[in-house]
Design a protein around this motif. Structure first.
Motif, short mmCIF file in Angstrom:
data_model
loop_
_atom_site.label_atom_id
_atom_site.label_comp_id
_atom_site.label_asym_id
_atom_site.label_seq_id
_atom_site.Cartn_x
_atom_site.Cartn_y
_atom_site.Cartn_z
N TYR A 5 -1.74 98.82 95.22
CA TYR A 5 -2.62 97.67 95.48
C TYR A 5 -2.24 97.02 96.81
O TYR A 5 -3.10 96.72 97.64
CB TYR A 5 -2.48 96.66 94.34
N GLU A 23 -1.36 86.23 97.73
CA GLU A 23 -1.94 85.58 96.56
C GLU A 23 -2.67 86.60 95.69
O GLU A 23 -2.55 86.58 94.46
CB GLU A 23 -2.94 84.53 97.07
N MET A 24 -3.44 87.46 96.35
CA MET A 24 -4.18 88.48 95.60
C MET A 24 -3.22 89.42 94.87
O MET A 24 -3.43 89.75 93.70
CB MET A 24 -5.08 89.29 96.56
N VAL A 27 -1.86 87.65 91.80
CA VAL A 27 -2.82 87.60 90.69
C VAL A 27 -2.94 88.98 90.04
O VAL A 27 -2.97 89.11 88.81
CB VAL A 27 -4.21 87.10 91.18
N GLU A 30 -0.05 89.55 87.73
CA GLU A 30 -0.20 88.83 86.46
C GLU A 30 -1.20 89.53 85.54
O GLU A 30 -0.97 89.65 84.34
CB GLU A 30 -0.67 87.39 86.73
N ARG A 53 -11.84 98.64 88.06
CA ARG A 53 -12.49 97.40 88.48
C ARG A 53 -11.75 96.77 89.65
O ARG A 53 -12.33 96.36 90.64
CB ARG A 53 -12.54 96.43 87.30
N GLU A 54 -10.43 96.75 89.55
CA GLU A 54 -9.64 96.11 90.60
C GLU A 54 -9.75 96.86 91.93
O GLU A 54 -9.96 96.26 92.97
CB GLU A 54 -8.16 96.05 90.17
N GLY A 57 -13.25 96.56 93.37
CA GLY A 57 -13.42 95.21 93.93
C GLY A 57 -12.71 95.07 95.25
O GLY A 57 -13.21 94.44 96.19
N HIS B 23 -5.44 77.83 89.90
CA HIS B 23 -5.04 78.91 90.81
C HIS B 23 -5.83 80.17 90.44
O HIS B 23 -6.55 80.18 89.43
CB HIS B 23 -3.53 79.15 90.78
N GLY B 24 -5.69 81.22 91.26
CA GLY B 24 -6.52 82.41 91.13
C GLY B 24 -6.58 83.01 89.74
O GLY B 24 -7.66 83.24 89.19
N TYR B 25 -5.41 83.25 89.15
CA TYR B 25 -5.35 83.88 87.83
C TYR B 25 -6.06 83.03 86.77
O TYR B 25 -6.81 83.53 85.94
CB TYR B 25 -3.89 84.10 87.44
N LEU B 28 -9.83 83.33 87.05
CA LEU B 28 -10.32 84.59 86.48
C LEU B 28 -10.42 84.50 84.96
O LEU B 28 -11.41 84.92 84.36
CB LEU B 28 -9.37 85.74 86.85
N LYS B 29 -9.38 83.96 84.35
CA LYS B 29 -9.35 83.86 82.89
C LYS B 29 -10.42 82.89 82.37
O LYS B 29 -11.07 83.14 81.37
CB LYS B 29 -7.96 83.39 82.43
N THR B 40 -16.33 89.62 84.24
CA THR B 40 -14.91 89.81 84.54
C THR B 40 -14.80 90.09 86.03
O THR B 40 -15.22 91.14 86.50
CB THR B 40 -14.33 91.00 83.73
N LEU B 41 -14.25 89.14 86.75
CA LEU B 41 -14.16 89.29 88.20
C LEU B 41 -12.91 90.08 88.55
O LEU B 41 -11.88 89.95 87.89
CB LEU B 41 -14.09 87.93 88.88
N SER B 42 -13.01 90.86 89.62
CA SER B 42 -11.80 91.50 90.15
C SER B 42 -11.19 90.53 91.16
O SER B 42 -11.86 89.59 91.61
CB SER B 42 -12.17 92.82 90.83
N THR B 43 -9.95 90.78 91.52
CA THR B 43 -9.30 89.87 92.49
C THR B 43 -10.02 89.92 93.84
O THR B 43 -10.14 88.90 94.51
CB THR B 43 -7.82 90.25 92.68
N THR B 45 -13.24 90.42 94.41
CA THR B 45 -14.47 89.62 94.31
C THR B 45 -14.13 88.13 94.30
O THR B 45 -14.78 87.33 94.97
CB THR B 45 -15.23 89.97 93.02
#
Lengths: 180, 107
Positions: A5, A23-24, A27, A30, A53-54, A57, B23-25, B28-29, B40-43, B45
């Motif tokens: 990634y 940051e990406m 995330v 996580e 998906r990741e 994206g 924050h980002g995570y 998304l949740k 469900t978004l990818s990071t 997007t």
């Protein structure tokens, strides 16, 4: 996977990567931990769906950011427009889509030619030798693209004229028998 | 610039931030939860959308002080909140019209 990634983050423009890259990746880490801890996290499909998906994206995001860096505006793939607009309209993004498809086809032809040349022929005298210098990529692509674009414009113009003239509604008209 | 009507992912991101900074995570949740798992978004997007919203001044970024890791968090700006309210009004109107029309068709 996190290393992959991080590696793929290099597809983004440097400024974007500097601003959001860490940051990406955080995330993603996580999310990956969450997928692993889920009940079905060890099964193939949930994990495959997550990674697919990741990475999809990530790739589409990188393409988007690069096109934005080049054109200065936010480009979005026109798939939604194609489904929402009338088929008689000629979407502005059509040339871009056509160029991408044509580039793909020509690249495939180039690859096929290269693969074919790498195999020894049983009867080389029966087939004309392919001269790579006679096939230049960019002019061929330009000619094909312009021809296809011209054909599409003409087709669209015909359809647009028919639409404006109301010809497509002729079938909806009641029969005029009994008149005159 | 983000224009009204908003796309569903952007609308959900803004709705997520309307309640509290995230924050980002967490975004998304929350988006996944709000849409019952449908979106469900990818990071990639998510951060593409956040970048556009930041540039347009709809959201702002700040360092989360409570977090030990000092993560970046996002919150709505007054412009973002106003635009979100406009979009909510538009959807409310649309929903009302749709309900009326659907009900009328039933007779």
């Amino acid at each position: 996977m996190l290393s992959l990634y991080r590696f793929l983050l290099y597809l983004y423009p440097a400024a974007y990567r500097y601003e959001y890259g860490e940051e990406m990746a955080g995330v993603f880490r996580e999310l990956q931990a969450e997928v692993r801890s889920e009940k079905d996290g060890k099964r193939f499909w949930p994990r495959a769906t997550f990674f697919l998906r990741e990475f999809a994206g990530l790739l589409s995001g990188a393409l988007h950011e690069h096109s934005r860096a080049i054109t200065g505006s936010d480009f979005s793939f026109p798939s939604r427009r194609f489904t929402m607009r009338s088929e008689f309209r000629f979407p502005k993004a059509t040339p871009i889509l056509m160029a991408v498809i044509l580039a793909g086809v020509i690249l495939a032809i180039e690859k096929a030619t290269a693969i074919e040349q790498s195999f020894p022929l049983a009867y080389p005298q029966q087939l004309p030798a392919i001269q790579p210098e006679h096939f230049t990529f960019l002019p061929a692509m330009a000619v094909i693209f312009l021809s296809a674009y011209a054909a599409a414009v003409i087709g669209w113009a015909v359809l647009f004229a028919m639409r404006r003239s109301g010809m497509h509604r002729l079938s909806e008209m009641p029969p005029t028998s009994g008149r005159n | 610039m983000e224009a009204l009507p908003l796309t569903e992912p952007v609308l959900l991101i803004l709705l997520s931030l309307a309640e509290q900074p995230r924050h980002g995570y967490s975004i998304l949740k929350d988006v996944e939860e709000m849409s019952d798992g449908r979106v469900t978004l990818s990071t990639g997007t998510l951060y593409g959308a956040l970048r556009r919203l930041l540039e347009d001044g709809w959201i702002e970024r700040f360092k989360e002080e409570e977090s030990s890791r000092g993560r970046q968090a996002y919150r709505l700006t007054p412009i973002g909140r106003r635009n979100l309210q406009l979009e909510a009004s538009r959807l409310k109107h649309l929903s009302r019209v749709a309900n009326l029309r659907v009900a009328r068709k039933g007779f």
